[in-house]
Design a protein around this motif. Structure first.
Motif, PDB file in Angstrom:
ATOM      1  N   PHE A 165       0.838  -1.202   0.000  1.00  0.00           N
ATOM      2  CA  PHE A 165       0.000   0.000   0.000  1.00  0.00           C
ATOM      3  C   PHE A 165       0.874   1.253   0.000  1.00  0.00           C
ATOM      4  O   PHE A 165       0.625   2.203  -0.758  1.00  0.00           O
ATOM      5  CB  PHE A 165      -0.924   0.009   1.217  1.00  0.00           C
ATOM      6  N   VAL A 166       1.889   1.258   0.867  1.00  0.00           N
ATOM      7  CA  VAL A 166       2.789   2.418   0.966  1.00  0.00           C
ATOM      8  C   VAL A 166       3.515   2.644  -0.360  1.00  0.00           C
ATOM      9  O   VAL A 166       3.598   3.779  -0.852  1.00  0.00           O
ATOM     10  CB  VAL A 166       3.811   2.222   2.109  1.00  0.00           C
ATOM     11  N   ILE A 167       4.021   1.571  -0.935  1.00  0.00           N
ATOM     12  CA  ILE A 167       4.768   1.691  -2.197  1.00  0.00           C
ATOM     13  C   ILE A 167       3.879   2.233  -3.308  1.00  0.00           C
ATOM     14  O   ILE A 167       4.273   3.130  -4.056  1.00  0.00           O
ATOM     15  CB  ILE A 167       5.365   0.327  -2.587  1.00  0.00           C
ATOM     16  N   LYS A 168       2.662   1.697  -3.419  1.00  0.00           N
ATOM     17  CA  LYS A 168       1.753   2.153  -4.464  1.00  0.00           C
ATOM     18  C   LYS A 168       1.366   3.609  -4.271  1.00  0.00           C
ATOM     19  O   LYS A 168       1.361   4.403  -5.220  1.00  0.00           O
ATOM     20  CB  LYS A 168       0.500   1.276  -4.477  1.00  0.00           C
ATOM     21  N   LYS A 169       1.060   3.987  -3.038  1.00  0.00           N
ATOM     22  CA  LYS A 169       0.641   5.357  -2.764  1.00  0.00           C
ATOM     23  C   LYS A 169       1.757   6.363  -3.027  1.00  0.00           C
ATOM     24  O   LYS A 169       1.574   7.342  -3.754  1.00  0.00           O
ATOM     25  CB  LYS A 169       0.164   5.487  -1.315  1.00  0.00           C
ATOM     26  N   ILE A 170       2.918   6.103  -2.441  1.00  0.00           N
ATOM     27  CA  ILE A 170       4.006   7.085  -2.522  1.00  0.00           C
ATOM     28  C   ILE A 170       4.614   7.134  -3.922  1.00  0.00           C
ATOM     29  O   ILE A 170       4.945   8.221  -4.421  1.00  0.00           O
ATOM     30  CB  ILE A 170       5.092   6.779  -1.475  1.00  0.00           C
ATOM     31  N   SER A 171       4.736   5.997  -4.593  1.00  0.00           N
ATOM     32  CA  SER A 171       5.308   6.018  -5.948  1.00  0.00           C
ATOM     33  C   SER A 171       4.445   6.842  -6.895  1.00  0.00           C
ATOM     34  O   SER A 171       4.953   7.470  -7.823  1.00  0.00           O
ATOM     35  CB  SER A 171       5.478   4.595  -6.482  1.00  0.00           C
ATOM     36  N   GLY A 172       3.141   6.862  -6.646  1.00  0.00           N
ATOM     37  CA  GLY A 172       2.254   7.666  -7.481  1.00  0.00           C
ATOM     38  C   GLY A 172       2.334   9.152  -7.198  1.00  0.00           C
ATOM     39  O   GLY A 172       1.860   9.971  -8.001  1.00  0.00           O
ATOM     40  N   LEU A 173       2.916   9.515  -6.072  1.00  0.00           N
ATOM     41  CA  LEU A 173       3.025  10.930  -5.686  1.00  0.00           C
ATOM     42  C   LEU A 173       4.432  11.485  -5.875  1.00  0.00           C
ATOM     43  O   LEU A 173       4.666  12.678  -5.644  1.00  0.00           O
ATOM     44  CB  LEU A 173       2.614  11.097  -4.213  1.00  0.00           C
ATOM     45  N   MET A 174       5.359  10.645  -6.282  1.00  0.00           N
ATOM     46  CA  MET A 174       6.744  11.095  -6.433  1.00  0.00           C
ATOM     47  C   MET A 174       6.874  12.137  -7.549  1.00  0.00           C
ATOM     48  O   MET A 174       6.231  12.034  -8.588  1.00  0.00           O
ATOM     49  CB  MET A 174       7.660   9.913  -6.761  1.00  0.00           C
ATOM     50  N   GLY A 175       7.714  13.123  -7.294  1.00  0.00           N
ATOM     51  CA  GLY A 175       7.984  14.142  -8.290  1.00  0.00           C
ATOM     52  C   GLY A 175       9.036  15.097  -7.773  1.00  0.00           C
ATOM     53  O   GLY A 175       9.498  14.978  -6.620  1.00  0.00           O
ATOM     54  N   ASN A 176       9.428  16.047  -8.578  1.00  0.00           N
ATOM     55  CA  ASN A 176      10.451  17.010  -8.180  1.00  0.00           C
ATOM     56  C   ASN A 176      10.037  17.771  -6.924  1.00  0.00           C
ATOM     57  O   ASN A 176       8.941  18.341  -6.860  1.00  0.00           O
ATOM     58  CB  ASN A 176      10.705  18.006  -9.307  1.00  0.00           C
ATOM     59  N   GLY A 177      10.937  17.794  -5.945  1.00  0.00           N
ATOM     60  CA  GLY A 177      10.714  18.592  -4.748  1.00  0.00           C
ATOM     61  C   GLY A 177       9.794  17.978  -3.721  1.00  0.00           C
ATOM     62  O   GLY A 177       9.430  18.641  -2.741  1.00  0.00           O
ATOM     63  N   VAL A 178       9.429  16.726  -3.874  1.00  0.00           N
ATOM     64  CA  VAL A 178       8.483  16.089  -2.951  1.00  0.00           C
ATOM     65  C   VAL A 178       9.173  15.722  -1.631  1.00  0.00           C
ATOM     66  O   VAL A 178      10.280  15.190  -1.618  1.00  0.00           O
ATOM     67  CB  VAL A 178       7.847  14.841  -3.599  1.00  0.00           C
ATOM     68  N   LEU A 179       8.486  16.006  -0.525  1.00  0.00           N
ATOM     69  CA  LEU A 179       8.930  15.602   0.807  1.00  0.00           C
ATOM     70  C   LEU A 179       8.012  14.485   1.285  1.00  0.00           C
ATOM     71  O   LEU A 179       6.795  14.676   1.396  1.00  0.00           O
ATOM     72  CB  LEU A 179       8.863  16.782   1.789  1.00  0.00           C
ATOM     73  N   VAL A 180       8.592  13.314   1.529  1.00  0.00           N
ATOM     74  CA  VAL A 180       7.822  12.135   1.937  1.00  0.00           C
ATOM     75  C   VAL A 180       7.969  11.945   3.440  1.00  0.00           C
ATOM     76  O   VAL A 180       9.083  11.864   3.958  1.00  0.00           O
ATOM     77  CB  VAL A 180       8.310  10.874   1.201  1.00  0.00           C
ATOM     78  N   LEU A 181       6.830  11.856   4.141  1.00  0.00           N
ATOM     79  CA  LEU A 181       6.851  11.663   5.591  1.00  0.00           C
ATOM     80  C   LEU A 181       6.853  10.179   5.932  1.00  0.00           C
ATOM     81  O   LEU A 181       5.998   9.417   5.486  1.00  0.00           O
ATOM     82  CB  LEU A 181       5.628  12.335   6.228  1.00  0.00           C
ATOM     83  N   MET A 182       7.830   9.787   6.775  1.00  0.00           N
ATOM     84  CA  MET A 182       7.934   8.410   7.240  1.00  0.00           C
ATOM     85  C   MET A 182       8.250   8.412   8.731  1.00  0.00           C
ATOM     86  O   MET A 182       8.641   9.441   9.305  1.00  0.00           O
ATOM     87  CB  MET A 182       9.052   7.657   6.501  1.00  0.00           C
ATOM     88  N   HIS A 183       8.078   7.241   9.333  1.00  0.00           N
ATOM     89  CA  HIS A 183       8.506   7.001  10.703  1.00  0.00           C
ATOM     90  C   HIS A 183       9.230   5.649  10.720  1.00  0.00           C
ATOM     91  O   HIS A 183       9.087   4.871   9.775  1.00  0.00           O
ATOM     92  CB  HIS A 183       7.299   6.951  11.652  1.00  0.00           C
ATOM     93  N   PRO A 184       9.973   5.341  11.773  1.00  0.00           N
ATOM     94  CA  PRO A 184      10.592   4.015  11.853  1.00  0.00           C
ATOM     95  C   PRO A 184       9.539   2.977  12.244  1.00  0.00           C
ATOM     96  O   PRO A 184       9.413   2.588  13.407  1.00  0.00           O
ATOM     97  CB  PRO A 184      11.680   4.189  12.920  1.00  0.00           C
ATOM     98  N   THR A 185       8.749   2.567  11.267  1.00  0.00           N
ATOM     99  CA  THR A 185       7.677   1.600  11.464  1.00  0.00           C
ATOM    100  C   THR A 185       7.917   0.388  10.571  1.00  0.00           C
ATOM    101  O   THR A 185       8.741   0.434   9.649  1.00  0.00           O
ATOM    102  CB  THR A 185       6.318   2.210  11.093  1.00  0.00           C
ATOM    103  N   ALA A 186       7.153  -0.660  10.809  1.00  0.00           N
ATOM    104  CA  ALA A 186       7.290  -1.870   9.996  1.00  0.00           C
ATOM    105  C   ALA A 186       6.983  -1.592   8.536  1.00  0.00           C
ATOM    106  O   ALA A 186       7.680  -2.080   7.637  1.00  0.00           O
ATOM    107  CB  ALA A 186       6.367  -2.966  10.543  1.00  0.00           C
ATOM    108  N   ALA A 187       5.947  -0.798   8.267  1.00  0.00           N
ATOM    109  CA  ALA A 187       5.539  -0.524   6.887  1.00  0.00           C
ATOM    110  C   ALA A 187       6.612   0.262   6.136  1.00  0.00           C
ATOM    111  O   ALA A 187       6.951  -0.055   4.989  1.00  0.00           O
ATOM    112  CB  ALA A 187       4.216   0.229   6.870  1.00  0.00           C
ATOM    113  N   SER A 188       7.148   1.302   6.765  1.00  0.00           N
ATOM    114  CA  SER A 188       8.170   2.103   6.097  1.00  0.00           C
ATOM    115  C   SER A 188       9.491   1.348   5.984  1.00  0.00           C
ATOM    116  O   SER A 188      10.203   1.464   4.986  1.00  0.00           O
ATOM    117  CB  SER A 188       8.382   3.427   6.838  1.00  0.00           C
ATOM    118  N   GLU A 189       9.814   0.581   6.997  1.00  0.00           N
ATOM    119  CA  GLU A 189      11.051  -0.216   6.950  1.00  0.00           C
ATOM    120  C   GLU A 189      11.019  -1.194   5.778  1.00  0.00           C
ATOM    121  O   GLU A 189      12.008  -1.375   5.064  1.00  0.00           O
ATOM    122  CB  GLU A 189      11.219  -0.960   8.278  1.00  0.00           C
TER     123      GLU A 189
END
Length: 323
Positions: free
Chosen positions: A269-293
């Motif tokens: 879910f994370v990969i699909k969501k964030i890959s669709g929002l990637m672009g120049n200058g994007v800041l992606v919010l993460m935490h040290p969680t199982a999903a982000s790891e």
């Protein structure tokens, strides 16, 4: 044998003379010497430079870019500027002559800063970098999740990426060695308040306390004075931004794309969501969680495939062009 030595001496002399001619400009006197019965003169060198200058003027077409001013956008608030670039004609000429190679790929550029910089916009929240700069930052807010930190740090090392960790002050107090580990890997350190409060509900004194206590513990533990502040849960008001800016010379950082990893989504879910929002200058919010790891490795790979450079938040916000 004598003739061979003579020719070798002439060759060495010619090479030295040519180096001197190219090093010292302008050349005021007519200088000539003989190499294999051909006359090489200062006038010919100057003619070659003029020819190159004329050619470079043609190669410049479509390759120079005007700088972009920083602006306050209605939606994204403060958006940093982006340096333009112009061809340095004389440096390009010297480079081509020294290399003995000509072509547009040999052009030397110099950056032109925008008339309006991010700092000139004053106290404004920041949600993204300039849309012309092909960078992205996978920034990580840390107030819990120690069990995933080592793996995420290893993944960042694998991709040779430095990012920004916003550290909760009380977490640094409890886990100084973990904080030192992050800094020792070369990552940028930001301020994430002290006790993870809702900053928008706090009075002036408490806002100062949350920011200053975190600055103090980070400074004492890591010898670093953060220049970026990320409000916990993204909750802030105008007073928070103004205090961070005026009293601590800190920029208030939000995000463009949120993993929402605290809700424990699947890595896919994370990969699909964030890959669709990637672009120049994007800041992606993460935490040290199982999903982000579990998704970080693939997200970094996808970002690079899209031509984006994963960097720190400060580098995303800088108007500097990438090499």
């Amino acid at each position: 044998m004598a003739e061979r030595k003579r020719r070798l001496w002439v060759t060495v002399f010619v090479a030295g003379a040519m180096a001197l001619l190219l090093q010292y400009q302008p050349i005021h006197q007519y200088i000539s010497f003989v190499k294999n019965d051909q006359v090489v003169t200062a006038e010919k060198i100057l003619d070659e430079k003029e020819r190159l200058r004329a050619q470079i003027e043609q190669w410049k077409e479509g390759r120079e870019e005007a700088p972009v001013d920083a602006v306050v956008d209605q939606t994204w608030k403060a958006i940093p500027g982006y340096n333009g670039r112009v061809v340095d004609v004389e440096a390009s000429v010297e480079k081509m002559l020294a290399a003995g190679v000509t072509g547009p790929e040999m052009l030397v550029y110099k950056e032109v800063p925008p008339a309006v910089s991010l700092d000139q916009l004053g106290a404004q929240p920041i949600y993204r970098g300039n849309p012309k700069k092909p960078t992205i930052s996978f920034m990580i807010n840390v107030a819990w999740g120690n069990e995933y930190l080592d793996s995420m740090l290893d993944t960042l090392d694998k991709h040779k990426v430095k990012t920004t960790f916003f550290l909760d002050g009380s977490w640094v107090k409890r886990y100084p060695e973990e904080a030192k580990k992050i800094a020792a890997r070369g990552h940028e350190i930001g301020n994430h308040a002290y006790s993870h409060p809702d900053m928008s509900t706090l009075g002036t004194q408490r806002i100062h306390q949350e920011i200053s206590r975190t600055q103090d513990v980070i400074s004492k533990t890591l010898g670093i004075k953060p220049a970026l502040f990320a409000p916990p849960s993204g909750s802030f008001n105008k007073q928070v931004v103004q205090i961070a800016h005026a009293s601590y010379q800190m920029k208030t950082i939000m995000w463009t794309a949120d993993t929402v990893d605290w809700k424990k989504p699947s890595p896919s879910f994370v990969i699909k969501k964030i890959s669709g929002l990637m672009g120049n200058g994007v800041l992606v919010l993460m935490h040290p969680t199982a999903a982000s790891e579990a998704s970080l490795d693939q997200l970094l790979t996808i970002a690079k495939q899209k031509g984006l450079h994963p960097v720190t938040v400060s580098e995303v916000l800088s108007s500097r062009r990438l090499p």
